[in-house]
Design an enzyme around this catalytic site. Structure first.
Site, short mmCIF file in Angstrom:
data_model
loop_
_atom_site.label_atom_id
_atom_site.label_comp_id
_atom_site.label_asym_id
_atom_site.label_seq_id
_atom_site.Cartn_x
_atom_site.Cartn_y
_atom_site.Cartn_z
NE ARG A 39 35.42 35.07 48.81
CZ ARG A 39 35.06 35.03 47.49
NH1 ARG A 39 34.00 35.34 47.22
NH2 ARG A 39 36.06 35.38 46.76
CE LYS A 99 40.01 51.63 40.07
NZ LYS A 99 40.24 50.45 39.88
#
Length: 321
Positions: A39, A99
């Site tokens: 970002r 995950k």
């Protein structure tokens, strides 16, 4: 393998797991790091410099739109996985996603359906399944060396000081020890017993903001008894035991296993150690690269169905908190 034939990886996020993954790419011979996105452009540039990555992007979409990227590795907080993976697939990129791949069964079903429509590879990053020690343990099991499996015991926990704003505890990031660490004991149980869970008994403790910080799971998987645990409150033993009627396999630190031990009663029959120099993410990255080169949309070791199953199991457990 010549550089132009290597699978070109784009890295989404610059956190700890992304750093470990990039470190291990040095041990992968069919892929290379091509880009990183964050970002904040400074984070991306610093990360790129550290790991010798050619391109740094501000914002993930800019990297997804780069035609010179084959696959992206997503290492953002849990609650962003679905959107990040969705955007990457829509942009024509294959995806390896940390995950848990999503935070609900519905999201996981939608994502795998999109990957199939787009004819792109998608896999949840269950790196444990690809480790040589886990493969060896499975071989001993398949060769009948421990007889019929009766019990599987596995736990994974580390003390994480409570902070409602940290990635581990933040409710909006789908925090809690079950999704963060508990997925590993569930995954190892699934790997050695392919039956659905039944007769679930769950003992849980919730942190002040309502996310789980300690979970114990007792269940049946067909004829196998499971004893699983995960915790942010304390360091657990973090071993897995696959126990048969003729012997058992012990796997120290099973989620990142570098060894396994075969016992018959009290006698040690065999000991395997991989003596690796890497952390262990390279085995998964190598396997993903090969699957993409072979134009597969999923990997037989960690197929979409296993991701769905883990999502369903975690939902069942959460209902019993």
């Amino acid at each position: 393998m010549s550089d132009h034939k290597k699978i070109r990886w784009g890295i989404v996020s610059t956190g700890r797991i992304a750093q470990q993954f990039c470190q291990d790419m040095a041990f992968v011979n069919n892929g290379k790091l091509a880009a990183v996105a964050a970002r904040n452009i400074n984070d991306a540039q610093t990360f790129a410099k550290k790991y010798g990555i050619e391109k740094a992007y501000q914002g993930y979409q800019a990297m997804f739109d780069d035609p010179d990227i084959d696959v992206v590795y997503i290492a953002t907080p849990h609650s962003f996985h679905y959107q990040n993976a969705y955007d990457a697939l829509m942009a024509g990129k294959s995806v390896l996603c940390e995950k848990p791949i999503t935070i609900s069964s519905e999201e996981s079903i939608n994502l795998t359906a999109l990957a199939k429509t787009q004819r792109l590879f998608l896999m949840e990053a269950m790196w444990t399944y690809f480790l040589p020690a886990i493969q060896q343990a499975k071989q001993w099991h398949d060769d009948g060396l421990i007889g019929k499996v009766k019990h599987i015991k596995a736990d994974f926990g580390y003390p994480m000081p409570y902070n409602s704003e940290s990635r581990e505890y933040k409710a909006e990031f789908a925090g809690g020890c079950l999704l963060d660490m508990g997925i590993y004991p569930l995954a190892i149980a699934n790997y050695f017993s392919e039956s659905p869970l039944s007769n679930l008994l769950v003992k849980s403790h919730l942190a002040p903001n309502g996310v789980d910080d300690d979970v114990i799971i007792l269940a049946d998987a067909g004829e196998v008894k499971l004893t699983l645990a995960t915790s942010f409150q304390c360091k657990l033993q973090n071993w897995a035991y696959i126990i048969g009627d003729q012997g058992y396999i012990a796997i120290p630190n099973f989620w990142r296993a570098d060894q396994c031990i075969l016992y018959k009663s009290d006698q040690k029959l065999d000991h395997f150690s991989d003596n690796r120099a890497s952390i262990g993410f390279n085995y998964e990255a190598q396997a993903v690269g090969k699957a993409i080169q072979d134009q597969q949309v999923q990997h037989p070791l960690m197929p979409h169905s296993t991701s769905h199953l883990l999502q369903q199991q975690m939902e069942m457990i959460k209902r019993l908190f």
